[in-house]
Motif scaffolding. Structure first.
Motif, PDB file in Angstrom:
ATOM      1  N   GLN A 156      57.738   8.081 107.744  1.00 30.68           N
ATOM      2  CA  GLN A 156      59.051   8.499 108.137  1.00 30.68           C
ATOM      3  C   GLN A 156      60.138   7.408 107.534  1.00 30.68           C
ATOM      4  OE1 GLN A 156      59.236   8.118 112.565  1.00 30.68           O
ATOM      5  NE2 GLN A 156      58.032  10.045 112.619  1.00 30.68           N
ATOM      6  N   LYS A 157      59.450   6.078 107.393  1.00 29.15           N
ATOM      7  CA  LYS A 157      60.731   5.085 106.680  1.00 29.15           C
ATOM      8  C   LYS A 157      60.934   5.746 105.188  1.00 29.15           C
ATOM      9  CE  LYS A 157      58.715   1.230 109.024  1.00 29.15           C
ATOM     10  NZ  LYS A 157      58.192  -0.103 108.922  1.00 29.15           N
ATOM     11  N   ALA A 158      59.886   6.057 104.624  1.00 29.55           N
ATOM     12  CA  ALA A 158      59.963   6.507 103.172  1.00 29.55           C
ATOM     13  C   ALA A 158      61.070   7.857 102.970  1.00 29.55           C
ATOM     14  CB  ALA A 158      58.659   7.122 102.535  1.00 29.55           C
ATOM     15  N   VAL A 159      60.779   8.521 104.081  1.00 31.13           N
ATOM     16  CA  VAL A 159      61.889   9.868 103.977  1.00 31.13           C
ATOM     17  C   VAL A 159      63.339   9.129 104.218  1.00 31.13           C
ATOM     18  CG1 VAL A 159      62.571  11.787 105.274  1.00 31.13           C
ATOM     19  CG2 VAL A 159      60.252  11.520 104.866  1.00 31.13           C
ATOM     20  N   LEU A 160      63.557   8.168 105.079  1.00 30.95           N
ATOM     21  CA  LEU A 160      64.833   7.827 105.198  1.00 30.95           C
ATOM     22  C   LEU A 160      65.530   7.273 103.859  1.00 30.95           C
ATOM     23  CD1 LEU A 160      64.671   7.318 109.023  1.00 30.95           C
ATOM     24  CD2 LEU A 160      65.892   9.024 107.991  1.00 30.95           C
ATOM     25  N   ILE A 161      64.423   6.341 103.457  1.00 32.68           N
ATOM     26  CA  ILE A 161      64.770   5.530 102.337  1.00 32.68           C
ATOM     27  C   ILE A 161      65.123   6.184 101.063  1.00 32.68           C
ATOM     28  CG2 ILE A 161      64.005   3.701 100.671  1.00 32.68           C
ATOM     29  CD1 ILE A 161      62.540   2.255 102.999  1.00 32.68           C
ATOM     30  N   ILE A 162      64.467   7.250 100.812  1.00 34.00           N
ATOM     31  CA  ILE A 162      64.539   8.380  99.815  1.00 34.00           C
ATOM     32  C   ILE A 162      66.036   8.993 100.122  1.00 34.00           C
ATOM     33  CG2 ILE A 162      63.781  10.457  98.738  1.00 34.00           C
ATOM     34  CD1 ILE A 162      60.975   9.096  99.180  1.00 34.00           C
ATOM     35  N   HIS A 163      66.216   9.281 101.185  1.00 40.43           N
ATOM     36  CA  HIS A 163      67.406  10.164 101.650  1.00 40.43           C
ATOM     37  C   HIS A 163      68.563   9.088 101.073  1.00 40.43           C
ATOM     38  CE1 HIS A 163      69.705  12.949 104.668  1.00 40.43           C
ATOM     39  NE2 HIS A 163      70.763  12.138 103.747  1.00 40.43           N
ATOM     40  N   LEU A 164      68.388   7.838 101.827  1.00 39.37           N
ATOM     41  CA  LEU A 164      69.520   7.023 101.237  1.00 39.37           C
ATOM     42  C   LEU A 164      69.663   6.759  99.815  1.00 39.37           C
ATOM     43  CD1 LEU A 164      71.506   4.789 102.524  1.00 39.37           C
ATOM     44  CD2 LEU A 164      69.757   3.197 102.379  1.00 39.37           C
ATOM     45  N   ALA A 165      68.695   6.661  99.060  1.00 42.82           N
ATOM     46  CA  ALA A 165      68.648   6.509  97.741  1.00 42.82           C
ATOM     47  C   ALA A 165      69.436   7.822  97.013  1.00 42.82           C
ATOM     48  CB  ALA A 165      67.441   6.161  96.943  1.00 42.82           C
ATOM     49  N   LEU A 166      69.159   8.937  97.610  1.00 46.33           N
ATOM     50  CA  LEU A 166      69.723  10.255  97.149  1.00 46.33           C
ATOM     51  C   LEU A 166      71.202  10.083  97.431  1.00 46.33           C
ATOM     52  CD1 LEU A 166      69.399  13.004  96.090  1.00 46.33           C
ATOM     53  CD2 LEU A 166      69.071  14.047  98.263  1.00 46.33           C
ATOM     54  N   VAL A 167      71.716   9.661  98.362  1.00 46.57           N
ATOM     55  CA  VAL A 167      73.143   9.369  98.797  1.00 46.57           C
ATOM     56  C   VAL A 167      73.708   8.380  97.679  1.00 46.57           C
ATOM     57  CG1 VAL A 167      74.717   8.298 100.359  1.00 46.57           C
ATOM     58  CG2 VAL A 167      72.842   9.817 101.044  1.00 46.57           C
ATOM     59  N   ALA A 168      73.112   7.273  97.298  1.00 43.31           N
ATOM     60  CA  ALA A 168      73.645   6.429  96.415  1.00 43.31           C
ATOM     61  C   ALA A 168      73.478   7.151  94.841  1.00 43.31           C
ATOM     62  CB  ALA A 168      72.718   5.343  96.385  1.00 43.31           C
ATOM     63  N   ALA A 169      72.616   7.839  94.567  1.00 41.52           N
ATOM     64  CA  ALA A 169      72.889   8.641  93.384  1.00 41.52           C
ATOM     65  C   ALA A 169      73.918   9.502  93.504  1.00 41.52           C
ATOM     66  CB  ALA A 169      71.325   9.286  93.070  1.00 41.52           C
ATOM     67  N   MET A 170      74.071  10.592  94.341  1.00 46.90           N
ATOM     68  CA  MET A 170      75.065  11.274  94.291  1.00 46.90           C
ATOM     69  C   MET A 170      76.418  10.646  94.430  1.00 46.90           C
ATOM     70  SD  MET A 170      74.109  14.272  94.395  1.00 46.90           S
ATOM     71  CE  MET A 170      72.415  14.188  93.861  1.00 46.90           C
ATOM     72  N   PHE A 171      76.466   9.440  94.791  1.00 46.71           N
ATOM     73  CA  PHE A 171      77.947   8.606  94.891  1.00 46.71           C
ATOM     74  C   PHE A 171      78.022   8.065  93.327  1.00 46.71           C
ATOM     75  CE2 PHE A 171      80.383   4.588  95.349  1.00 46.71           C
ATOM     76  CZ  PHE A 171      81.378   5.019  95.833  1.00 46.71           C
ATOM     77  N   GLY A 172      76.892   7.667  92.819  1.00 43.56           N
ATOM     78  CA  GLY A 172      76.774   7.200  91.392  1.00 43.56           C
ATOM     79  C   GLY A 172      77.388   8.207  90.315  1.00 43.56           C
ATOM     80  N   PHE A 173      76.823   9.533  90.722  1.00 45.10           N
ATOM     81  CA  PHE A 173      77.277  10.661  89.849  1.00 45.10           C
ATOM     82  C   PHE A 173      78.678  11.038  89.940  1.00 45.10           C
ATOM     83  CE2 PHE A 173      72.642  12.376  89.680  1.00 45.10           C
ATOM     84  CZ  PHE A 173      72.437  12.011  88.307  1.00 45.10           C
ATOM     85  N   GLY A 174      79.212  11.081  91.311  1.00 39.32           N
ATOM     86  CA  GLY A 174      80.257  11.279  91.609  1.00 39.32           C
ATOM     87  C   GLY A 174      81.564  10.386  90.627  1.00 39.32           C
ATOM     88  N   ILE A 175      81.161   9.110  90.751  1.00 45.56           N
ATOM     89  CA  ILE A 175      82.140   7.957  90.250  1.00 45.56           C
ATOM     90  C   ILE A 175      81.971   8.212  88.954  1.00 45.56           C
ATOM     91  CG2 ILE A 175      82.488   5.651  90.003  1.00 45.56           C
ATOM     92  CD1 ILE A 175      83.377   6.433  92.610  1.00 45.56           C
TER      93      ILE A 175
END
Length: 80
Positions: free
Chosen positions: A56-75
């Motif tokens: 469960q921790k891994a799912v939430l941390i991977i989700h957070l990493a995906l948010v950071a990646a999308m933000f990075g792509f957007g910028i």
């Protein structure tokens, strides 16, 4: 089995964010949708972080990493 309404909101924002990323190519909007999805914890909200299973921790941390990646792509892709 009691299904929490948070699960439906989490899945909805996850699907919306993935749609915005892959089909609309709007990465900043995808990052915001995925980030809002993190606010709706799909797991037991009464359970503390230290007591959660590792997956469960891994799912939430991977989700957070995906948010950071999308933000990075957007910028990065909108940098002109």
């Amino acid at each position: 089995m009691k299904t929490s309404f948070n699960k439906f909101l989490y899945i909805g924002f996850l699907l919306l964010g993935l749609f915005q990323a892959f089909f609309s190519r709007d990465y900043l909007q995808a990052a915001s949708s995925l980030g809002i999805g993190l606010a709706f914890d799909p797991f037991d909200i009464e359970q503390k972080w230290n007591d959660r299973p590792t997956w469960q921790k891994a799912v939430l941390i991977i989700h957070l990493a995906l948010v950071a990646a999308m933000f990075g792509f957007g910028i990065g892709l909108n940098d002109k």
